[in-house]
Design a protein around this motif. Structure first.
Motif, PDB file in Angstrom:
ATOM      1  N   GLY A  56      60.753  60.619 -20.819  1.00  0.00           N
ATOM      2  CA  GLY A  56      59.328  60.342 -20.937  1.00  0.00           C
ATOM      3  C   GLY A  56      58.821  60.479 -22.359  1.00  0.00           C
ATOM      4  O   GLY A  56      58.014  59.664 -22.823  1.00  0.00           O
ATOM      5  N   VAL A  57      59.292  61.496 -23.062  1.00  0.00           N
ATOM      6  CA  VAL A  57      58.911  61.674 -24.466  1.00  0.00           C
ATOM      7  C   VAL A  57      59.357  60.469 -25.285  1.00  0.00           C
ATOM      8  O   VAL A  57      58.595  59.907 -26.076  1.00  0.00           O
ATOM      9  CB  VAL A  57      59.522  62.970 -25.041  1.00  0.00           C
ATOM     10  CG1 VAL A  57      59.328  63.037 -26.554  1.00  0.00           C
ATOM     11  CG2 VAL A  57      58.890  64.199 -24.379  1.00  0.00           C
ATOM     12  N   LEU A  58      60.592  60.046 -25.084  1.00  0.00           N
ATOM     13  CA  LEU A  58      61.126  58.910 -25.835  1.00  0.00           C
ATOM     14  C   LEU A  58      60.399  57.615 -25.500  1.00  0.00           C
ATOM     15  O   LEU A  58      60.195  56.758 -26.367  1.00  0.00           O
ATOM     16  CB  LEU A  58      62.619  58.765 -25.548  1.00  0.00           C
ATOM     17  CG  LEU A  58      63.514  59.906 -26.067  1.00  0.00           C
ATOM     18  CD1 LEU A  58      64.925  59.784 -25.499  1.00  0.00           C
ATOM     19  CD2 LEU A  58      63.552  59.915 -27.591  1.00  0.00           C
ATOM     20  N   SER A  59      59.976  57.474 -24.253  1.00  0.00           N
ATOM     21  CA  SER A  59      59.320  56.227 -23.839  1.00  0.00           C
ATOM     22  C   SER A  59      57.977  56.016 -24.522  1.00  0.00           C
ATOM     23  O   SER A  59      57.448  54.902 -24.514  1.00  0.00           O
ATOM     24  CB  SER A  59      59.121  56.216 -22.318  1.00  0.00           C
ATOM     25  OG  SER A  59      58.060  57.078 -21.928  1.00  0.00           O
ATOM     26  N   LYS A  60      57.432  57.070 -25.093  1.00  0.00           N
ATOM     27  CA  LYS A  60      56.130  56.970 -25.765  1.00  0.00           C
ATOM     28  C   LYS A  60      56.261  56.684 -27.256  1.00  0.00           C
ATOM     29  O   LYS A  60      55.247  56.563 -27.948  1.00  0.00           O
ATOM     30  CB  LYS A  60      55.340  58.268 -25.560  1.00  0.00           C
ATOM     31  CG  LYS A  60      54.995  58.552 -24.113  1.00  0.00           C
ATOM     32  CD  LYS A  60      54.268  59.882 -23.957  1.00  0.00           C
ATOM     33  CE  LYS A  60      54.001  60.191 -22.491  1.00  0.00           C
ATOM     34  NZ  LYS A  60      53.336  61.504 -22.313  1.00  0.00           N
ATOM     35  N   VAL A  61      57.483  56.583 -27.767  1.00  0.00           N
ATOM     36  CA  VAL A  61      57.688  56.325 -29.189  1.00  0.00           C
ATOM     37  C   VAL A  61      57.519  54.834 -29.462  1.00  0.00           C
ATOM     38  O   VAL A  61      58.306  54.015 -28.976  1.00  0.00           O
ATOM     39  CB  VAL A  61      59.085  56.787 -29.640  1.00  0.00           C
ATOM     40  CG1 VAL A  61      59.310  56.443 -31.114  1.00  0.00           C
ATOM     41  CG2 VAL A  61      59.247  58.297 -29.420  1.00  0.00           C
ATOM     42  N   PRO A  62      56.515  54.435 -30.212  1.00  0.00           N
ATOM     43  CA  PRO A  62      56.275  53.001 -30.470  1.00  0.00           C
ATOM     44  C   PRO A  62      57.476  52.333 -31.136  1.00  0.00           C
ATOM     45  O   PRO A  62      58.069  52.882 -32.068  1.00  0.00           O
ATOM     46  CB  PRO A  62      55.062  53.015 -31.406  1.00  0.00           C
ATOM     47  CG  PRO A  62      54.384  54.323 -31.161  1.00  0.00           C
ATOM     48  CD  PRO A  62      55.498  55.289 -30.860  1.00  0.00           C
ATOM     49  N   GLY A  63      57.838  51.173 -30.647  1.00  0.00           N
ATOM     50  CA  GLY A  63      58.910  50.393 -31.256  1.00  0.00           C
ATOM     51  C   GLY A  63      60.310  50.779 -30.844  1.00  0.00           C
ATOM     52  O   GLY A  63      61.275  50.099 -31.233  1.00  0.00           O
ATOM     53  N   ILE A  64      60.467  51.846 -30.046  1.00  0.00           N
ATOM     54  CA  ILE A  64      61.818  52.281 -29.681  1.00  0.00           C
ATOM     55  C   ILE A  64      62.551  51.200 -28.896  1.00  0.00           C
ATOM     56  O   ILE A  64      63.782  51.107 -28.936  1.00  0.00           O
ATOM     57  CB  ILE A  64      61.777  53.602 -28.871  1.00  0.00           C
ATOM     58  CG1 ILE A  64      63.183  54.228 -28.802  1.00  0.00           C
ATOM     59  CG2 ILE A  64      61.177  53.393 -27.497  1.00  0.00           C
ATOM     60  CD1 ILE A  64      63.197  55.603 -28.165  1.00  0.00           C
ATOM     61  N   GLU A  65      61.783  50.319 -28.223  1.00  0.00           N
ATOM     62  CA  GLU A  65      62.412  49.273 -27.416  1.00  0.00           C
ATOM     63  C   GLU A  65      63.208  48.299 -28.270  1.00  0.00           C
ATOM     64  O   GLU A  65      64.212  47.738 -27.813  1.00  0.00           O
ATOM     65  CB  GLU A  65      61.363  48.518 -26.592  1.00  0.00           C
ATOM     66  CG  GLU A  65      60.374  47.681 -27.383  1.00  0.00           C
ATOM     67  CD  GLU A  65      59.186  48.467 -27.903  1.00  0.00           C
ATOM     68  OE1 GLU A  65      58.236  47.819 -28.400  1.00  0.00           O
ATOM     69  OE2 GLU A  65      59.193  49.719 -27.812  1.00  0.00           O
ATOM     70  N   ARG A  66      62.809  48.100 -29.518  1.00  0.00           N
ATOM     71  CA  ARG A  66      63.478  47.111 -30.366  1.00  0.00           C
ATOM     72  C   ARG A  66      64.912  47.525 -30.681  1.00  0.00           C
ATOM     73  O   ARG A  66      65.840  46.721 -30.531  1.00  0.00           O
ATOM     74  CB  ARG A  66      62.667  46.896 -31.645  1.00  0.00           C
ATOM     75  CG  ARG A  66      61.317  46.230 -31.391  1.00  0.00           C
ATOM     76  CD  ARG A  66      60.685  45.755 -32.684  1.00  0.00           C
ATOM     77  NE  ARG A  66      60.268  46.856 -33.542  1.00  0.00           N
ATOM     78  CZ  ARG A  66      59.080  47.456 -33.463  1.00  0.00           C
ATOM     79  NH1 ARG A  66      58.194  47.073 -32.552  1.00  0.00           N
ATOM     80  NH2 ARG A  66      58.772  48.452 -34.279  1.00  0.00           N
ATOM     81  N   VAL A  71      71.234  48.808 -29.074  1.00  0.00           N
ATOM     82  CA  VAL A  71      72.177  49.781 -28.501  1.00  0.00           C
ATOM     83  C   VAL A  71      72.830  49.183 -27.257  1.00  0.00           C
ATOM     84  O   VAL A  71      74.055  49.263 -27.082  1.00  0.00           O
ATOM     85  CB  VAL A  71      71.449  51.103 -28.151  1.00  0.00           C
ATOM     86  CG1 VAL A  71      72.381  52.028 -27.362  1.00  0.00           C
ATOM     87  CG2 VAL A  71      70.960  51.800 -29.412  1.00  0.00           C
ATOM     88  N   LEU A  72      72.031  48.554 -26.407  1.00  0.00           N
ATOM     89  CA  LEU A  72      72.574  47.996 -25.171  1.00  0.00           C
ATOM     90  C   LEU A  72      73.404  46.741 -25.404  1.00  0.00           C
ATOM     91  O   LEU A  72      74.332  46.461 -24.636  1.00  0.00           O
ATOM     92  CB  LEU A  72      71.423  47.697 -24.199  1.00  0.00           C
ATOM     93  CG  LEU A  72      70.855  48.935 -23.490  1.00  0.00           C
ATOM     94  CD1 LEU A  72      69.585  48.590 -22.739  1.00  0.00           C
ATOM     95  CD2 LEU A  72      71.895  49.518 -22.532  1.00  0.00           C
ATOM     96  N   ALA A  73      73.088  46.019 -26.440  1.00  0.00           N
ATOM     97  CA  ALA A  73      73.909  44.848 -26.765  1.00  0.00           C
ATOM     98  C   ALA A  73      75.326  45.282 -27.107  1.00  0.00           C
ATOM     99  O   ALA A  73      76.303  44.597 -26.782  1.00  0.00           O
ATOM    100  CB  ALA A  73      73.293  44.079 -27.929  1.00  0.00           C
TER     101      ALA A  73
END
Length: 318
Positions: A56-66, A71-73
């Motif tokens: 949950g903490v990590l999910s709130k970090v802006p831009g982490i999805e990019r 990483v998943l690739a």
């Protein structure tokens, strides 16, 4: 007892890192794109730790999805990356929807929410297929089930899958409790019944009793006018709350795991509302000046003002 003035007490501290310093560290390493450090930390958590907190903490970090997509690739079967990215998609979707009542949310906003929830679902389905015991992924799937309106049975099925490995998972129980409330298609009978089931199923001193307070708070919020006062005056409601507090927040061996600030807050709020200032004061003393957004944001748009109002009244009387 002398009166306690607002000016003599520190303001409430809603910063999660004040209660759990690791949250601040997680934000820093996420901002630095240090996936190796994140993985080492979360994989090294003791058995039974609620990993939903760190995710949950990590999910709130802006831009982490990019950079998580990179990483998943490189590692498509990385369960932690799938879970964090899924949680981030959920967060983005709810930010688009906002916390406004449904009638104030536009069709475009709902469309954005559902698009991100569907993306999250695909990531989280893969995560739970790869590791059926991964608690944080199942917890996020409870949120997507609610947002996508997949029904009570599907939500319960997902919770049961998680509970088979983590029977007293407070975060997941809290998410299912919301789904069981009438506002999400459930009933008060189901919500209160599940909360009590969680209370009695957990060891004494566990946080799970906080769900009883949350269920009664939700029920109280759904009422209007004098009905609210009458609800909290019921002997059965008082008895349930006292029993739950004695087994959790006010138990001498209360476990201060992830979520404990919320649990103490719910009990502080409901005891304050029903006029039991002695028990409310005990909860506020345990909190110090720590606070979480809920339940205080449900009592006033200015959550800090709600906290201060009830705290100062409880400590001056109890």
């Amino acid at each position: 007892m002398s009166l306690v003035s607002a000016s003599s007490l520190p303001p409430p501290d809603f910063e999660v890192a004040s209660a759990f310093p690791e949250a601040g560290w997680l934000r820093q390493v996420a901002a630095a794109w240090d996936w190796a450090a994140i993985r080492q930390y979360i994989d090294g958590l003791p058995q039974g730790t609620d990993r939903t907190f760190a995710v949950g903490v990590l999910s709130k970090v802006p831009g982490i999805e990019r950079w998580l997509r990179d990483v998943l690739a490189a590692a498509p079967d990385d369960v932690l990356a799938l879970t964090v990215l899924g949680a981030r998609e959920v967060r983005i979707g709810w930010e688009i929807r906002t916390d406004a009542p449904a009638k104030q949310v536009s069709r475009e906003q709902f469309g954005g929410l559902h698009a991100h929830l569907r993306q999250a679902e695909q990531l989280l389905i893969r995560a739970t297929a790869l590791d059926p015991s991964y608690d944080a992924a199942w917890a996020e799937r409870l949120t997507t089930a609610m947002g996508l309106q997949l029904g009570q049975n599907e939500s319960r099925r997902r919770y049961d899958r998680l509970a088979a490995y983590h029977p007293h998972h407070y975060s997941a129980q809290g998410r299912l409790l919301q789904k069981l409330c009438p506002k999400w298609g459930g009933s008060w009978e189901a919500a209160h019944g599940f909360a009590r089931e969680c209370l009695l199923g957990a060891p004494e001193g566990a946080m799970n009793g906080g769900l009883v307070a949350e269920a009664h708070m939700e029920h109280w919020l759904a009422l209007r006018g004098k009905s609210r006062e009458e609800y909290l005056r019921q002997d059965s409601v008082r008895a349930e709350l006292v029993e739950a507090a004695d087994r959790s927040a006010l138990h001498p061996n209360f476990h201060r795991g992830y979520g404990w600030v919320t649990v103490q807050g719910y009990f502080a709020a409901v005891f304050s509302l029903m006029g039991d200032t002695a028990r409310a004061a005990a909860c506020f003393r345990a909190l110090g000046n720590l606070a979480s957004e809920y339940p205080w944001a449900e009592l006033d748009r200015d959550a800090a003002a709600a906290y201060v109002k009830h705290r100062d009244n409880a400590l001056s009387r109890g």
